[in-house]
Scaffold this active site. Sequence first.
Site, PDB file in Angstrom:
ATOM      1  N   GLY A  63       1.005  -1.089   0.035  1.00  0.00           N
ATOM      2  CA  GLY A  63      -0.185  -0.085  -0.111  1.00  0.00           C
ATOM      3  C   GLY A  63       0.894   1.303   0.090  1.00  0.00           C
ATOM      4  N   ALA A 111       4.587   7.753   2.190  1.00  0.00           N
ATOM      5  CA  ALA A 111       5.152   6.696   2.508  1.00  0.00           C
ATOM      6  C   ALA A 111       4.558   5.555   1.698  1.00  0.00           C
ATOM      7  CB  ALA A 111       4.889   6.263   3.917  1.00  0.00           C
ATOM      8  N   ASP A 139      -7.100   8.456  16.347  1.00  0.00           N
ATOM      9  CA  ASP A 139      -7.404   8.443  15.175  1.00  0.00           C
ATOM     10  C   ASP A 139      -7.892   6.736  14.848  1.00  0.00           C
ATOM     11  OD1 ASP A 139      -8.210   8.932  12.385  1.00  0.00           O
ATOM     12  OD2 ASP A 139      -6.349   8.270  11.435  1.00  0.00           O
TER      13      ASP A 139
END
Length: 451
Positions: free
Chosen positions: A20, A25, A135
Amino acid sequence: MVEQKGNILMKRYEIGKLLGQGSFAKVYHGRNIKNSQSVAIKVIDKEKILKCELMDQIRREISVMNLVRHPCIVQLYEVMATKTKIYFILEYVKGGELFNKVRRGRLKEEVARKYFQQLISAIDFCHSRGVYHRDLKPENLLLDENRNLKISDFGLSALAECKRQDGLLHTTCGTPAYVAPEVINRKGYDGAKADVWACGVILYVLLAGYLPFQDKNVINMYKKICKAEFKWPSWFSSDIRKLLRRILDPNPATRISVSEIMEDPWFRVGLNSDLLNKTIPTDKVDKVVHVDMDSTFGNLSNNINEGKQEAENLTSLNAFDIISLSSGFDLSAMFEDENSKEESKFTSTNTATTITKKLEDVAKNLRLKFLKKNGGLLKMEGSKPGRKGVMSINAEIFQITPDFHLVEFTKINGDTLEYQKVKQEMRPALKDIVWAWQGEQPQPQSLNEQS
């Protein structure tokens, strides 16, 4: 080096397929050459995080992941760096996101309870070490090969040391649908209570298969969140409803705590006693990673110009911050009383350096003292006391993009009429740097038209 399948990283890890990627990043599957252990390799571009002032966030992520070594949290094995990249060697969790499981339909009650128990155990462990995730959502909850939960992505986490003197956090973080009312309010909030709210939303999603607070209009959704306005699916038992009412309490002062959740009868059904222990057996987690921050991050500041150096000190806004600060989306009026501090905001397509210089010139022309503080905060003060003491105004510069900033004025002290007068005198003087005052129509100028 260019990360490609089959590359060897520092003679220790073989880089495999791309798993991913995001803006800053990429994450690859990797293999430890020494013992053939599968790992996840997070490759972070130093230049990108420097430009977007995320260096402190990356440092904090390393510190946080060292503090929270728990079986239900993705482990950090090692941190390495080259001149241009930072490499996080992480535990490889191959079961995928819990979100993908929920997307196929709601979970059975006993399955949802098992994941919720593991989530609360891990969050309790984090809080005991002064770490707040901020989060939490199903997309940040992974499943291992044994279908056990693993919390990931501590990039927005806050440490207890980040609190102000009032003991509260003040940075708006998180994904809107999972954010607590007090965070939307943009006042100080207790990170532990905000995490509890997010856990409640997650439990609802696991059991229902959809979010409790939904609306095509984000403002209406925020209003529902702030009032805890949602409907109960018919299959929710009375015990689940009782627990969720206490978790999704819009008042953080009366909202249930993590320790109280762990005593709830519904929560304790089939509970593994190991999850109640804050002291985790050492054979279940890896040793703490010792990182030389200076050698890992390097002295990159020498490679950027003065304007970028100034930008490094600014507060960066995420999408939720921008929505919250925008006049059309600012819900603070739902909570603030008449005595709250006055604010006004404008956006600008100029650099932070240009904005600061202009504000300094205007302050001098208005015979105001001008002081620079850290983090893009500027202070203007009157030269003599008025009816309510010396007037004091904070001007804070927020970076939305490298070429687009939001400036927020806040009256800290002094007479309101005097503040309004100064503000009216400042507006025409600032016209050269103002793209739009919030609440007004922007000038017919695109971001690409700036010189």
